[in-house]
Each structure stands twice: as C-alpha cells, then as structure tokens.
Design an enzyme around this catalytic site. Structure first.
Site, short mmCIF file in Angstrom:
data_model
loop_
_atom_site.label_atom_id
_atom_site.label_comp_id
_atom_site.label_asym_id
_atom_site.label_seq_id
_atom_site.Cartn_x
_atom_site.Cartn_y
_atom_site.Cartn_z
N LEU A 177 2.74 1.63 -1.67
CA LEU A 177 1.68 2.38 -1.00
C LEU A 177 1.65 1.88 0.44
O LEU A 177 1.76 0.67 0.67
CB LEU A 177 0.32 2.15 -1.66
CG LEU A 177 -0.07 3.03 -2.85
CD1 LEU A 177 -1.38 2.53 -3.44
CD2 LEU A 177 -0.20 4.48 -2.45
N ASP A 178 1.52 2.79 1.39
CA ASP A 178 1.47 2.37 2.79
C ASP A 178 0.32 1.40 3.02
O ASP A 178 -0.71 1.44 2.33
CB ASP A 178 1.29 3.59 3.70
CG ASP A 178 2.50 4.51 3.65
OD1 ASP A 178 3.60 4.02 3.39
OD2 ASP A 178 2.32 5.73 3.87
N LYS A 179 0.46 0.58 4.04
CA LYS A 179 -0.57 -0.40 4.38
C LYS A 179 -1.94 0.24 4.59
O LYS A 179 -2.95 -0.28 4.11
CB LYS A 179 -0.15 -1.19 5.62
CG LYS A 179 -1.05 -2.36 5.95
CD LYS A 179 -0.49 -3.17 7.11
CE LYS A 179 -1.38 -4.35 7.45
NZ LYS A 179 -0.83 -5.16 8.56
N SER A 220 -3.07 2.88 3.20
CA SER A 220 -3.46 3.61 2.00
C SER A 220 -4.00 2.64 0.94
O SER A 220 -3.77 1.43 1.02
CB SER A 220 -2.28 4.40 1.42
OG SER A 220 -1.76 5.30 2.38
#
Length: 305
Positions: A96-98, A100
């Site tokens: 998961l992106d930072k 997100s």
C-alpha cells in the site's frame, strides 16, 4: 529457503548471487540441490526447515496507517516491519502506498506471496476512496470500463458511489498507484484511500496500527483460492513488481473518447486554477476630467471594494 519461509524465490536467488548463502560451509551456484541433512546458512545464520504442515508459519492481517512504508528494509524510517514488531521474520504480501491506509497481509511463508500476487488469479481487493470534487455518473462509468494508464487499459472493475465525494472500487489488478492514476486521468485527485478487503478477509474492527492472525477459516479459503497458482518469482522486497516496466503498450480502443477526456480535463484544470488564484482586487474607476476654477483639468479617482 523459500520453502522454509525465509524469503521469496527471487530474493533467495539474489542472496545466492551475492555469495551470502552457504551450503555445508561452501558457496553454492544457482540451482544447487539441497538434500536432507544439509546445513543452509545466510550470512552465517542457519535456515531451519519448516514443518511440513506449515503450522510454524505466520499469516497476519494488518491495518496499515498513513505514513508507514511497505518495505522490509529496516534502515527505512517508518518501515512496516518495525511498525508491527512481530517476533518472527515476516514480510508484506503486496503493498500500500505510504499515503494510503488499510488492510495488508504479512507472512513468513515465501511461497504463498507469489501465489496471491499473480495477476491472473484475479483476487478481489476493495477500496474506499475520497476525491477532491463531486463524483459524476460519467466518472463512475469511465472508471468501471477501464482507463488508459501506464501504457495499458485497466481491467473493468466495480465502482459504487458512497456519497458526494466518496466511492468504493473493487479491483483485480495491482498496477502501481492504480487508483490514484485512474482518478488523475479523469481530472480527479485522491485525498484519502483505504483498502477495506482482500479476497475473503475484511478490515473489520481493526484500528490503524493493529494486527491480528488470520483465522483457520480465512486461511482455508485463501489456500483454496490459490491452489492452482504457479510459484512465480516476484520483485524485490516481496512486494508487487513495478508495472511501469512490465506493462505492454496497447492501442486505445476507439470507444474511449479521448477528445472528451481532454476537454473535461482542461475544464477541471481551468476551474481549479481559478479557484486558487482568486483574490479580492480593488477596482479604480477613472472619471472624465472636470474643469477647475483655475481652468486646469484633474482626474477624479474613486475606490470601490
């Protein structure tokens, strides 16, 4: 090494190439067979064989908070391993992106990582997304049918409006920053992204920063879902590969109205530019010169708010 749950096959190959692995004290070549009784070490530390029934392996669900990075590199500040603090060596399945938040799996099982991440398995991932402007019917339709990003067209997906600025989306892909890129293409900006479900596992009551072990029923369903999946080497860090390098260029179908998209995007950009550049300006009206007693003309200036 992968069977023991120490790492993925790809990462094991990298360790061998860097001469960090020994078998019975000798540096092996790629493809060297290991037989029962052999002593396998990484950086001098022995790798123990796992139980045949995998009961010693760890499978957890974690509610990743915003700001945590999905990497096993401990030198990275805010890495997911330090954030969880699990006593066993684990690594994330996917990422998961930072910026997100939401559900992510972590495990000590190197084999199941690749099985779950294989794109053709079409495993559902559900997200709740907040954007910066009202959601239109056209937006929902275009997101559902597929959007051109990263040299390809995203697969059809399910998009359901939740409120004026919030929608749910169910993906079976894992392209790099996929939802954010899809929204950006249509002139929207994601302000919040939360993954609420992976396959049969829901985030439920887990608060940000909390984790729990996956239940026997959840693992039984996951194993059944990936039973036909081949073991395939994935990218470093046990995360999804960078799809920019793997995506194949394809022609945009004629049914996609690019001209309309450009017109819509320009309208959005103009609207945003106007919104952020608006300032209260003082207007000055210049009246016609009026004659004075001295016969000279002067300008009369009047300010208006």
């Amino acid at each position: 090494m992968s069977d023991s749950g120490y790492c993925s096959r790809r990462f094991a190959d990298k360790l061998i190439e860097k001469n960090r692995v020994t078998i019975n004290g000798m540096v092996p070549e790629l493809g060297t067979k290991v037989i029962p009784g052999d002593k396998v070490c990484v950086d001098g530390m022995e790798i123990k064989a796992s139980d045949s029934n995998h009961t010693d392996r760890v499978y957890i669900a974690y509610n990743k908070p915003i700001g945590i990075t999905c990497t096993t590199e401990l030198q990275v500040r805010g890495n997911i391993i330090d954030a969880i603090g699990h006593p066993k060596r684990i690594f994330p399945i996917g990422r998961l992106d930072k910026p997100s938040e939401g559900l992510i799996f972590l495990t000590s099982d190197g084999d199941i990582v690749n099985k779950i991440l294989r794109a053709e398995n079409a495993h559902d991932k559900e997200y709740v997304v907040t954007v910066d402007q009202p959601i239109s019917e056209r937006f929902v339709e275009r997101m559902s049918k597929g959007v051109p990003i990263l040299g390809t067209i995203t697969k059809p997906c399910i998009v359901t409006p939740e409120s004026k600025y919030v929608f749910r989306i169910i993906l079976t892909q894992g392209l790099n920053r996929q939802i954010r890129r899809m929204c950006e293409y249509l002139g929207y900006e994601v302000t919040k992204l939360n993954r609420s479900r992976i396959m049969n596992v829901e985030l439920g009551q887990l608060r940000p920063g909390q984790w729990r072990d996956l239940t026997e029923n959840e693992m039984a369903e996951i194993n059944a879902a990936v039973a036909g999946s081949r073991k395939t080497a994935m990218g470093d860090d046990f995360t999804e590969p960078k799809m920019e390098a793997k995506a194949k260029a394809v022609e945009v179908p004629k049914k996609i109205d690019i001209a309309a998209d450009i017109k819509h995007a320009n309208k959005v950009i103009t609207s945003k530019a106007n919104k952020y550049s608006e300032k209260k300006l003082t207007r000055i009206d210049v009246k016609k010169p009026a004659a004075t007693s001295s016969g000279k003309k002067r300008l009369s200036l009047k300010k208006k708010s």
